[in-house]
Design an enzyme around this catalytic site. Structure first.
Site, PDB file in Angstrom:
ATOM      1  N   ASP A  82       0.833  -1.202   0.000  1.00 27.33           N
ATOM      2  CA  ASP A  82       0.000   0.000   0.000  1.00 27.33           C
ATOM      3  C   ASP A  82       0.872   1.259   0.000  1.00 27.33           C
ATOM      4  O   ASP A  82       1.722   1.421   0.874  1.00 27.33           O
ATOM      5  CB  ASP A  82      -0.902  -0.023   1.245  1.00 27.33           C
ATOM      6  CG  ASP A  82      -2.058   0.941   1.133  1.00 27.33           C
ATOM      7  OD1 ASP A  82      -2.425   1.313   0.006  1.00 27.33           O
ATOM      8  OD2 ASP A  82      -2.607   1.332   2.185  1.00 27.33           O
ATOM      9  N   HIS A  83       0.649   2.140  -0.963  1.00 29.98           N
ATOM     10  CA  HIS A  83       1.361   3.434  -1.034  1.00 29.98           C
ATOM     11  C   HIS A  83       2.881   3.308  -1.004  1.00 29.98           C
ATOM     12  O   HIS A  83       3.543   3.994  -0.213  1.00 29.98           O
ATOM     13  CB  HIS A  83       0.933   4.362   0.118  1.00 29.98           C
ATOM     14  CG  HIS A  83      -0.487   4.801   0.030  1.00 29.98           C
ATOM     15  ND1 HIS A  83      -0.916   5.717  -0.890  1.00 29.98           N
ATOM     16  CD2 HIS A  83      -1.581   4.443   0.747  1.00 29.98           C
ATOM     17  CE1 HIS A  83      -2.220   5.912  -0.739  1.00 29.98           C
ATOM     18  NE2 HIS A  83      -2.647   5.140   0.237  1.00 29.98           N
ATOM     19  N   HIS A 178      -7.185  10.249   4.062  1.00 28.10           N
ATOM     20  CA  HIS A 178      -6.733   9.224   4.996  1.00 28.10           C
ATOM     21  C   HIS A 178      -6.949   9.680   6.446  1.00 28.10           C
ATOM     22  O   HIS A 178      -7.027  10.881   6.709  1.00 28.10           O
ATOM     23  CB  HIS A 178      -5.241   8.943   4.797  1.00 28.10           C
ATOM     24  CG  HIS A 178      -4.930   8.258   3.499  1.00 28.10           C
ATOM     25  ND1 HIS A 178      -4.203   8.844   2.510  1.00 28.10           N
ATOM     26  CD2 HIS A 178      -5.262   7.022   3.044  1.00 28.10           C
ATOM     27  CE1 HIS A 178      -4.085   8.003   1.490  1.00 28.10           C
ATOM     28  NE2 HIS A 178      -4.715   6.891   1.782  1.00 28.10           N
ATOM     29  N   HIS A 206      -9.552   5.122  -1.426  1.00 22.92           N
ATOM     30  CA  HIS A 206      -8.762   5.080  -0.188  1.00 22.92           C
ATOM     31  C   HIS A 206      -9.475   5.907   0.880  1.00 22.92           C
ATOM     32  O   HIS A 206     -10.365   6.690   0.573  1.00 22.92           O
ATOM     33  CB  HIS A 206      -7.359   5.654  -0.425  1.00 22.92           C
ATOM     34  CG  HIS A 206      -6.448   4.718  -1.150  1.00 22.92           C
ATOM     35  ND1 HIS A 206      -5.339   4.167  -0.563  1.00 22.92           N
ATOM     36  CD2 HIS A 206      -6.504   4.204  -2.406  1.00 22.92           C
ATOM     37  CE1 HIS A 206      -4.733   3.370  -1.430  1.00 22.92           C
ATOM     38  NE2 HIS A 206      -5.414   3.378  -2.557  1.00 22.92           N
ATOM     39  N   ASN A 228     -10.403   0.848   0.592  1.00 20.51           N
ATOM     40  CA  ASN A 228      -9.337   0.694   1.589  1.00 20.51           C
ATOM     41  C   ASN A 228      -9.774   1.119   2.987  1.00 20.51           C
ATOM     42  O   ASN A 228     -10.226   2.255   3.178  1.00 20.51           O
ATOM     43  CB  ASN A 228      -8.128   1.545   1.182  1.00 20.51           C
ATOM     44  CG  ASN A 228      -7.315   0.910   0.085  1.00 20.51           C
ATOM     45  OD1 ASN A 228      -7.860   0.257  -0.807  1.00 20.51           O
ATOM     46  ND2 ASN A 228      -6.014   1.082   0.136  1.00 20.51           N
TER      47      ASN A 228
HETATM   48 ZN   LIG Z   1      -4.443   4.941   1.075  1.00 14.48          ZN
END
Ligand SMILES: [Zn+2]
Length: 272
Positions: A82-83, A178, A206, A228
């Site tokens: 992830d990322h 986020h 996300h 996510n």
């Molecule tokens: Zn993310």
């Protein structure tokens, strides 16, 4: 079941018009809870491993444990980074057996994002591994600005980005952020609709913790195929642990499994 690629899992999700739950996990208790929920719901699931997690649990140990756990889970499991910002870490993940990677250069100028994503795609596709990349930028502070136009995904640019990079999934920025939302999240469904219409790849949302279930369902109806989650799941386990201080570490580990199971179960139900 053994691990499958993100591309394969998304192909099935597209046919069924549902979304896959992506859960970031940095220990095996979290993985156990998520897989238990997904197995009970007979839902394919994504176990994601963030770049900072490498410091906490080494990639080879994590990978081999998740592979073993997926074998017995009786559902398709995608193991995904992830990322990731460093190509070297992506190369390692592919070597250890991840079936999908996310490269994130969304905070860089557009042409740099294109080039870095192309590099990751070349590396991953040679090994049959899928690639997700982000366009626009999903911020990490929970902040919502009055004018987010500079961070939202531009639909025309998205079409160009997908075409030039050859990615398997595109993470979009449409008002999602986020962490913990500092104000009520307002997703720009109009932008999502345009991106969906102009690109041929499955789309990813996300920062889904804190977005109302109804909005998630609407996003799925407009082409989101991967959602996510992380913040809600961590908060649920931490709150439970804080509420009953003085317990034995063994009990705390069991609490992590249980709370991650409950959180993942609730989220996956929304996506089906
Ligand atoms: Zn993310």
């Amino acid at each position: 079941m053994s691990l499958i690629t993100l591309a394969k899992a998304l192909e099935e999700a597209e046919k069924g018009r549902y979304a896959l739950g992506n859960f970031d996990c940095f220990n095996l208790e979290m993985v156990k809870g998520v897989l238990k929920a997904a197995a009970e719901l007979q839902a394919p699931v994504i176990i994601a491993y963030g770049e900072p997690f490498i410091e906490h649990i080494d990639m080879p140990y994590f990978t081999s444990a998740v592979k073993e756990m997926a074998e017995t889970a009786n559902i398709p499991v995608v193991l995904h980074t992830d990322h990731y910002t460093k190509l070297e870490n992506i190369r390692q993940a592919i070597r250890y057996g991840f079936t999908s990677v996310m490269i994130d250069s969304s905070d860089k100028p557009y042409e740099v994002n294109v080039q870095n994503t192309r590099d990751a795609v070349k590396l991953a596709h040679e090994s049959g591994v899928s690639v997700e990349s982000e366009l626009g930028h999903v911020s990490g502070l929970g902040d919502i600005f009055e004018d987010d136009s500079h961070v939202f995904t531009n639909p025309e640019t998205a079409a160009d980005f997908v075409e030039r990079t050859g990615i398997d999934a595109l993470a979009v920025s449409i008002g999602n952020v986020h962490g913990i939302y500092k104000a009520e999240p307002k997703l720009r469904f109009d932008i999502l609709e345009k991106i969906s219409a102009m690109t041929a790849v499955p789309l990813v949302l996300h920062g889904a913790s804190g977005i109302p279930d109804e909005d998630i369902k609407r996003a799925v109806s407009l082409g989101i195929r991967k959602v996510n989650y992380y913040t809600d799941m961590c908060a649920a386990a931490a709150e439970k642990i804080d509420a009953e201080p003085g317990r034995h570490l063994f009990d705390l580990c069991r609490t992590i499994v249980e709370e991650c199971y409950k959180a993942a179960y609730k989220k996956i139900q929304v996506l089906k």
